[in-house]
Design a protein around this motif. Structure first.
Motif, short mmCIF file in Angstrom:
data_model
loop_
_atom_site.label_atom_id
_atom_site.label_comp_id
_atom_site.label_asym_id
_atom_site.label_seq_id
_atom_site.Cartn_x
_atom_site.Cartn_y
_atom_site.Cartn_z
N MET A 78 -52.37 -9.99 19.29
CA MET A 78 -51.24 -10.93 19.13
C MET A 78 -49.89 -10.23 19.27
O MET A 78 -48.92 -10.85 19.70
CB MET A 78 -51.35 -11.71 17.81
N TYR A 99 -50.89 -34.96 17.78
CA TYR A 99 -51.44 -33.75 17.15
C TYR A 99 -52.50 -34.10 16.11
O TYR A 99 -52.45 -35.16 15.49
CB TYR A 99 -50.32 -32.92 16.50
N ASP A 100 -53.44 -33.17 15.91
CA ASP A 100 -54.53 -33.39 14.96
C ASP A 100 -54.40 -32.42 13.77
O ASP A 100 -53.31 -31.94 13.47
CB ASP A 100 -55.88 -33.30 15.66
N THR A 138 -53.26 -16.12 20.46
CA THR A 138 -51.84 -16.53 20.49
C THR A 138 -51.28 -16.51 21.91
O THR A 138 -50.10 -16.22 22.10
CB THR A 138 -50.95 -15.68 19.56
N LEU A 176 -55.40 -28.36 24.73
CA LEU A 176 -56.50 -27.41 24.76
C LEU A 176 -57.77 -28.26 24.76
O LEU A 176 -58.03 -28.98 23.80
CB LEU A 176 -56.40 -26.53 23.51
N ALA A 191 -58.91 -18.47 22.35
CA ALA A 191 -58.12 -19.70 22.22
C ALA A 191 -57.53 -19.81 20.83
O ALA A 191 -56.38 -20.22 20.64
CB ALA A 191 -58.99 -20.92 22.53
N MET A 192 -58.33 -19.41 19.83
CA MET A 192 -57.90 -19.60 18.44
C MET A 192 -57.12 -18.41 17.89
O MET A 192 -56.22 -18.58 17.08
CB MET A 192 -59.16 -19.86 17.59
N LYS A 193 -57.45 -17.20 18.34
CA LYS A 193 -56.83 -16.02 17.72
C LYS A 193 -55.88 -15.25 18.64
O LYS A 193 -55.19 -14.35 18.19
CB LYS A 193 -57.92 -15.04 17.26
N ASP A 250 -64.10 -19.77 21.93
CA ASP A 250 -63.06 -20.14 20.97
C ASP A 250 -62.21 -18.95 20.51
O ASP A 250 -61.10 -19.14 20.01
CB ASP A 250 -63.68 -20.78 19.72
N THR A 303 -60.51 -32.47 22.64
CA THR A 303 -59.17 -32.07 23.07
C THR A 303 -58.27 -31.94 21.86
O THR A 303 -58.31 -32.78 20.97
CB THR A 303 -58.58 -33.13 24.02
N ASN A 304 -57.50 -30.86 21.84
CA ASN A 304 -56.49 -30.68 20.78
C ASN A 304 -55.13 -30.55 21.43
O ASN A 304 -54.94 -29.70 22.30
CB ASN A 304 -56.75 -29.40 19.99
N LYS A 305 -54.19 -31.34 20.97
CA LYS A 305 -52.82 -31.15 21.46
C LYS A 305 -52.30 -29.83 20.92
O LYS A 305 -52.54 -29.47 19.77
CB LYS A 305 -51.93 -32.31 21.01
N CYS A 306 -51.57 -29.12 21.76
CA CYS A 306 -51.13 -27.76 21.40
C CYS A 306 -49.87 -27.44 22.20
O CYS A 306 -49.91 -27.49 23.44
CB CYS A 306 -52.27 -26.80 21.74
N PHE A 307 -48.79 -27.14 21.53
CA PHE A 307 -47.51 -26.83 22.20
C PHE A 307 -47.18 -27.87 23.27
O PHE A 307 -46.81 -27.52 24.40
CB PHE A 307 -47.55 -25.43 22.83
N SER A 308 -47.33 -29.13 22.92
CA SER A 308 -47.04 -30.28 23.79
C SER A 308 -47.99 -30.38 24.98
O SER A 308 -47.92 -31.33 25.75
CB SER A 308 -45.60 -30.26 24.30
N SER A 316 -48.47 -24.75 16.96
CA SER A 316 -47.42 -25.39 17.76
C SER A 316 -46.09 -25.46 17.01
O SER A 316 -45.03 -25.55 17.64
CB SER A 316 -47.86 -26.81 18.15
N GLU A 333 -51.28 -19.33 23.84
CA GLU A 333 -50.81 -20.66 24.20
C GLU A 333 -49.29 -20.76 24.20
O GLU A 333 -48.71 -21.43 25.07
CB GLU A 333 -51.40 -21.73 23.26
N ASN A 349 -63.04 -23.33 27.21
CA ASN A 349 -61.80 -24.00 26.79
C ASN A 349 -60.73 -23.83 27.86
O ASN A 349 -60.64 -22.78 28.49
CB ASN A 349 -61.28 -23.38 25.49
#
Lengths: 281, 281
Positions: B265, A257-258, B64, B16, B60-62, B57, B8-13, A266, B66, B33
């Motif tokens: 959301m 994770y970052d 919810t 993204l 992906a960001m707002k 974005d 790449t961002n790790k997200c919920f294992s 997460s 994921e 994305n």
């Protein structure tokens, strides 16, 4: 101390309301968001302190805390990260100092008299919340935050003793020894980085009250660019916990994770559940 | 058709990942994305089309999405909302036309040749997704969107017939009759608003294929400022559904909700669960 409602958005059957108020600590107008779940309450209060460059909307919009807060019946409060418009020196020259970078400390340097984030969040904000008339139980408060706001959550929790629980995402845990913290302390504090000991979570573990045990949970990612560049120093904090034999601190290194809100989302549900355990106990 | 990984961002294992690619439809570089859950896959694909002023974005960001996508084992794809940098006339003069306001249509007016959002999302994007090498099952696709992106989700679903399910938050359902749609069609289409019938979800309910039944879910709030000002017109769509006796459409008016991501959301989990039912059937 008039508090003005700016707007309200229905959210998870509750309401997210943005307020504006004159802050006496800042000597300026400031804003904050409050999420109150559906129902009569009163609801215990969980503060979220955002990181560098952020404001009162960042955590409300990107943190994904509303869903678990609605589920647990907890209110959320999102203050801004600094005073705005104080016209202090270097206020807007860089993203990691001044506006958006208040570090939740009470500045002692006369040039930064507006930067009284500690007093604002711990003392004034609860009073402003009372003024809103929302169904909040201010005897039951928890605090969390991200990065600079993780530093804020840890230091406000340790210094004030007024929160039942504390959690953080990728917190700056030893600011006295990292570039962000050194820059902030050198600017905001008359006594510079040395005075910063009073605002450093790792140093604050030496407070006598801490021996009674803490309720701290924090996570950081091992791919966090700011962890890797030595801004967060979580091991310093955890080593001090071990050295002093302090109980009740859980710090977890999360693989891959970052520093982004993709990391925060997460684990948002897990953090709110941690606070719920203590806020509703 | 080279696809480049931007980050790449790790997200919920899962992960993204933002990609950049040259789009032949747009004649320009574009970004998207992709969220891929943990595990081997291949994962069915759920597209999210964002609204006016947004980009790849925003959802992906707002949004919810994921968290429920990880739970259901579904991949998410977030394209940009328009071509960027095409230097078409009036491209950047207003927030509801041009850049950020592509309306997911194939423009027929020669001045807006770059605006080929329909072809980009339905035809080119799946090819670009194949190029990424991610474990995606492109035989199983669903589509959702917000506002202008809700219009996009409905029209792409109805016109292309290639998606298993469709959902929308506060969609523009009858653009031919609302100010946003009239402005867009008058600009992008040689035949103006009249030609817009081909890109109007309410009109598209007349397609012969539709008689076989649909899988559409949408929500809008009765406090939505754009619903109240006649931009969304969901009743027109629902009346046409009733008039034609079309099955499988569920449109729900939600008390007190507005047009914001706080509304989205609140129902994101429900929408992903709706798609999961059809994508994993």
């Amino acid at each position: 101390m008039p508090v003005t409602k700016v707007k309200t958005n229905k959210c998870f059957s509750g309401h997210l309301t943005k307020f504006s108020a004159h802050s006496e600590s800042y000597g300026l107008e400031t804003k904050f968001n409050v999420f109150v779940p559906e129902g009569e309450g009163p609801f215990s209060v969980l503060y979220y302190l955002a990181g560098l460059t952020c404001d009162e909307d960042t955590g409300a919009m990107k943190g994904t805390f509303e869903s678990p807060a609605a589920k647990h019946g907890i209110a959320l409060v999102f203050p801004d990260t600094s005073p705005r418009g104080s016209n202090s020196p270097n206020d807007t020259l860089s993203w990691d100092f001044g506006t958006g970078a208040g570090f939740y400390i009470d500045a002692s340097h006369p040039s930064y008299a507006a930067y009284q984030g500690y007093t604002y969040v711990t003392h004034e904000l609860p009073e402003l919340l009372r003024e809103t008339g929302l169904a909040l139980d201010l005897e039951r408060q928890g605090i969390m935050g991200h990065s600079m706001g993780g530093h804020g959550a840890l230091t406000l929790y340790l210094k004030s003793g007024q929160y039942r629980s504390c959690s953080a995402f990728a917190p700056i845990t030893n600011p006295r020894l990292c570039p962000w913290g050194k820059k902030a302390f050198a600017g905001y504090l008359k006594g510079g980085v040395e005075e910063g000991k009073e605002w450093d979570a790792t140093e604050l573990l030496g407070l006598s009250r801490v021996k009674e045990g803490l309720r701290i949970l924090f996570d950081w990612g091992d791919a966090d660019e700011f962890y890797l560049s030595g801004q967060l120093l979580p091991e310093n904090f955890l080593n001090k916990v071990k050295e002093l034999g302090v109980e009740g601190v859980q710090g977890r290194k999360r693989e891959g994770y970052d520093h982004s809100y993709y990391f925060i989302m997460s684990f948002a549900e897990e953090h709110v559940a941690f606070h719920a355990k203590w806020l509703k106990a």
